[in-house]
Structure formats: C-alpha cells, structure tokens
Design an enzyme around this catalytic site. Structure first.
Site, PDB file in Angstrom:
ATOM      1  N   LYS A   1      -6.474  -1.167   6.243  1.00 38.77           N
ATOM      2  CA  LYS A   1      -5.486  -0.254   7.447  1.00 38.77           C
ATOM      3  C   LYS A   1      -5.126   1.057   7.576  1.00 38.77           C
ATOM      4  CE  LYS A   1      -0.601   0.816   6.955  1.00 38.77           C
ATOM      5  NZ  LYS A   1       0.663   0.578   6.088  1.00 38.77           N
TER       6      LYS A   1
ATOM      7  N   ARG B   1       4.206   1.194 -11.837  1.00 42.35           N
ATOM      8  CA  ARG B   1       3.473   0.865 -10.472  1.00 42.35           C
ATOM      9  C   ARG B   1       2.376  -0.692 -11.234  1.00 42.35           C
ATOM     10  NH1 ARG B   1       3.443   6.749 -10.235  1.00 42.35           N
ATOM     11  NH2 ARG B   1       0.379   6.766 -10.568  1.00 42.35           N
TER      12      ARG B   1
ATOM     13  N   SER C   1       2.481  -8.497   8.690  1.00 45.56           N
ATOM     14  CA  SER C   1       2.167  -7.373   8.109  1.00 45.56           C
ATOM     15  C   SER C   1       3.886  -6.535   7.269  1.00 45.56           C
ATOM     16  CB  SER C   1       1.598  -6.367   8.619  1.00 45.56           C
ATOM     17  OG  SER C   1       0.673  -5.970   7.867  1.00 45.56           O
TER      18      SER C   1
ATOM     19  N   GLU D   1       2.713   2.608  15.794  1.00 42.57           N
ATOM     20  CA  GLU D   1       4.098   1.772  15.251  1.00 42.57           C
ATOM     21  C   GLU D   1       4.536   2.830  16.346  1.00 42.57           C
ATOM     22  OE1 GLU D   1       7.189   2.545  11.618  1.00 42.57           O
ATOM     23  OE2 GLU D   1       5.350   2.739  11.634  1.00 42.57           O
TER      24      GLU D   1
ATOM     25  N   ASP E   1       0.888  -1.350  -0.180  1.00 44.69           N
ATOM     26  CA  ASP E   1       0.133   0.642  -0.297  1.00 44.69           C
ATOM     27  C   ASP E   1       0.716   1.382   0.260  1.00 44.69           C
ATOM     28  OD1 ASP E   1       0.770  -1.065   2.371  1.00 44.69           O
ATOM     29  OD2 ASP E   1      -0.808   0.391   3.365  1.00 44.69           O
TER      30      ASP E   1
ATOM     31  N   TYR F   1       4.109   6.791   4.447  1.00 40.69           N
ATOM     32  CA  TYR F   1       4.203   5.664   3.420  1.00 40.69           C
ATOM     33  C   TYR F   1       3.270   6.020   2.755  1.00 40.69           C
ATOM     34  CZ  TYR F   1       4.553   1.922   6.311  1.00 40.69           C
ATOM     35  OH  TYR F   1       4.537   0.280   7.210  1.00 40.69           O
TER      36      TYR F   1
ATOM     37  N   GLU G   1      -2.895   0.223  14.170  1.00 38.05           N
ATOM     38  CA  GLU G   1      -1.190  -0.230  13.457  1.00 38.05           C
ATOM     39  C   GLU G   1      -0.827   1.342  14.656  1.00 38.05           C
ATOM     40  OE1 GLU G   1       2.149   0.603   9.765  1.00 38.05           O
ATOM     41  OE2 GLU G   1      -0.436   0.509   9.546  1.00 38.05           O
TER      42      GLU G   1
ATOM     43  N   LYS H   1      -1.236  -4.671  14.787  1.00 37.42           N
ATOM     44  CA  LYS H   1       0.061  -3.908  14.029  1.00 37.42           C
ATOM     45  C   LYS H   1       0.749  -3.399  14.867  1.00 37.42           C
ATOM     46  CE  LYS H   1       1.793  -3.018   9.317  1.00 37.42           C
ATOM     47  NZ  LYS H   1       1.584  -3.777   7.438  1.00 37.42           N
TER      48      LYS H   1
END
Length: 363
Positions: free
Chosen positions: A147, A56, A301, A190, A34, A363, A188, A230
């Site tokens: 996500k 892509r 993941s 992190e 992603d 990301y 998630e 995650k």
C-alpha cells in the site's frame, strides 16, 4: 512499428492477478491495520492505553487471532513494518497467523508525506529510494500486496495540476516496482474530505485525480489486472452545510469511477476517510446498490471504520479481548454485506455512529 517491452512474464502476471482477485473475492475487503507508531498512539490515547511496543503487539494480536470466520469477510490485512516482524504471545509470527487464518498479508511501503515545493501546502510522498529492495524482502517474508497513500486536498485552487501530476507519477512508479517484485500494489490517491465543498465539487475533483492517476499508470505500463484501487468515496466536505443522502453519495461515487477507472482493475477498496463506522458501511452499501454497470468489485479497506468500536471494547484489558474480537467480527460481517449491497442496518451500537473525522489526517 512501436515496440512495447514486456517487464512482467505471463507467470508473474498470473500470480498478481490471482492475488488481487482473492483479496476482493465476493463479500471480502481489507482491514487496514498499518497505523504508524504515532497514529496508533493517538488511538490508544482515547482509551488511556500507553503507546509502547508490547501494547501495539497485543492489540494487533487481538485483531489477527479472532475467530477464523474473520476470513469470510477480510481478504487481506495491511501491516505496518513493526507489526510485520512481530510475533504473537504464542511465538507465531503475525504474518503466519494471518496466513493460517486464510487472510493475505500486505505491507505499507511509503515513507510518509513531504511538502511539494511550488504549491500552496500540497504534498507528495517519499519512499521510492530502496523500494525495490524492500519489496523483495517483504515478498520473501510473506507479503503478497503493498500500500502507498497519496493525499490531495480540495480548496479554491487545489488540487493543482502539479500535485495531481506528481502524485499520479509517484503512485505509478511505486506500482511498477511492486509488481516487478511480486507484490500487488494498492494505488491510493485520497482526496481529503476536509473543507466546505459540495458533493458535485468532490465528484469532479475525484474524477480529475483518478484521470491523472490512470494516465500515469498507463505511461508506466502497470499491469492493471494485478492492481487494486483505494480511493475516497465521493462525499461532500465535512464542513458543507448541505446534507446529502447515502444514495446521492453512491451515485456520485459510481459515476466518478465509471468515468475514470478501467474495467481491467479487479477491485476498488474504499477508504473510510473519517466517516463513522455506520456511515462508511451505509455509503458502501449504497455504492453497491446503485444501478448500472460496475465491472469491478466495490468493497472496503477500512482502518478506523473497522477498529473504532473494537478499541472501545478492548480498553487495553485482557479480560475484554473476546468482546473486542466479537465486535471486530460483527463490523467485518456488516461491511462484507455492504460490499454485496445486502446491508440492512445496525445493532444499535452508539460507538459505531461516532464521527471519526480527523482534519488533515495522516497515518
């Protein structure tokens, strides 16, 4: 007597539970494909491939059309919005391509980081506006899970109470909205590995962040059996001078999870956090080999830790597709073994040992 209104029917709960458990079935994890347009451009730059829509598409098609044995170790794939609505060179949608492989499609739904006012460089995540409508459309178009990534950092005075509270609540609100629309939310939070902090500090901060997260999920009445977590693995900061063994990382990670994550959660799908492919696999293996009660599936993941060697093998060339797909299948298999605590080493690939750390990674 207190009243607790039910926002999900028994049928909805059952569907979410089944999806979550299927994604983290024994030996299976998630391929995180992603990357945003900007991020995939940075990856392409390392192999001198132009960052355009067709390249892509070609790259994601490479990932999603490997041998059907990929489904032995990949239970779900997280897609970026663009990829979700692309088709392969044969005119088949990417979503259907994954479904035909026996892999569950998922979707990234957050809208990225923004500064959190009143903090020293901390952040929150935007994207709640219109999220219910977007989730309903993604579900209609084939997504089964979603996500949303929040980011916290370790320094002498962070993460702050404000950042942990805000990000926990954002994750809980997102999770609730996803579940109302039939999507299993991947939660998630992190904790970045940037910094020189030791393993003990990383463990304590991870425990604090997860405690805030699960308090928020409880406050929002999120159906835990229909979620996946995650988190980061617990490792020392990238600049820490003391080196720790994979066994020490495994112990710290399992202890942090045992103290904070309810047993109702079906699976914990670790992000790789800039570790090399080999280190991520070794640490996942150590986590699963650590003795003691572990009531959740402990799996992966991975984005970079599943794709770095694949990109190097591909180099943007059609003649290299088969070789790149073979590399993907191998890394997925090795991580599937690690998710069972059965990983016994590598094939000697140098690319898999290269550090993938990116400071303040987005990301």
């Amino acid at each position: 007597m207190p009243s607790f209104p039910q926002y999900l029917s028994a049928t909805q709960e059952d569907e979410l539970r089944k999806i979550a458990n299927a994604i983290v079935a024994p030996g299976k994890g998630i391929l995180a494909a992603d990357e945003s347009t900007g991020t995939i451009g940075k990856r392409f730059a390392t192999i001198n491939v132009e960052n355009n829509e067709d390249n892509r598409r070609r790259y994601r098609e490479l990932l999603f059309t490997a041998d059907k044995s990929l489904a032995n170790n990949i239970g779900g794939v997280i897609l970026f919005h663009e990829t979700f609505y692309q088709t392969t060179s044969k005119g088949v949608s990417m979503v259907k391509t994954l479904q035909d492989m026996g892999i569950i499609p998922g979707i990234k739904v957050d809208k990225g980081m923004v500064p959190l006012a009143g903090t020293d460089g901390e952040s929150t995540i935007q994207g709640l506006d219109g999220l219910s409508e977007r989730c309903a459309q993604y579900k209609k178009d084939g997504a089964q899970f979603a996500k949303w990534r929040c980011v916290l950092k370790i320094s002498s005075h962070t993460p702050s109470y404000q950042a942990m509270l805000e990000n926990g609540n954002v994750l809980a609100r997102y999770a609730s909205i996803c579940q109302q629309n039939g999507l299993v939310p991947i939660v998630e939070p992190e904790v970045l590995c940037d910094g020189d902090h030791d393993l003990e500090t990383a463990q304590k901060v991870t425990e604090q962040v997860l405690a805030f997260t699960y308090k928020a999920l409880s406050d929002h009445h999120v159906f835990l059996e229909g979620t996946l977590l995650k988190p980061n693995m617990v490792t020392a900061g990238q600049s820490c001078t003391k080196k720790y063994t994979t066994e020490e990382n495994g112990r710290a990670t399992v202890q942090a999870l045992s103290r904070t994550v309810p047993a109702a959660v079906p699976g914990i799908t670790f992000l790789s956090g800039g570790q090399s492919e080999v280190c991520a696999t070794e640490n996942l293996n150590a986590i699963n080999r650590f003795p003691g009660r572990k009531p959740w599936a402990l799996t992966f993941s991975f984005g970079r830790a599943l794709q770095a060697s694949v990109l190097k093998a591909w180099q943007g060339q059609e003649s290299n597709v088969a070789s790149a797909q073979k590399t993907l299948l191998n890394r997925a298999k090795l991580n599937g073994l690690a998710a069972l605590g059965q990983y016994n080493g590598e094939d000697g690939s140098l690319a898999a040992s290269e550090s993938l750390f990116v400071p303040k990674h987005t990301y």
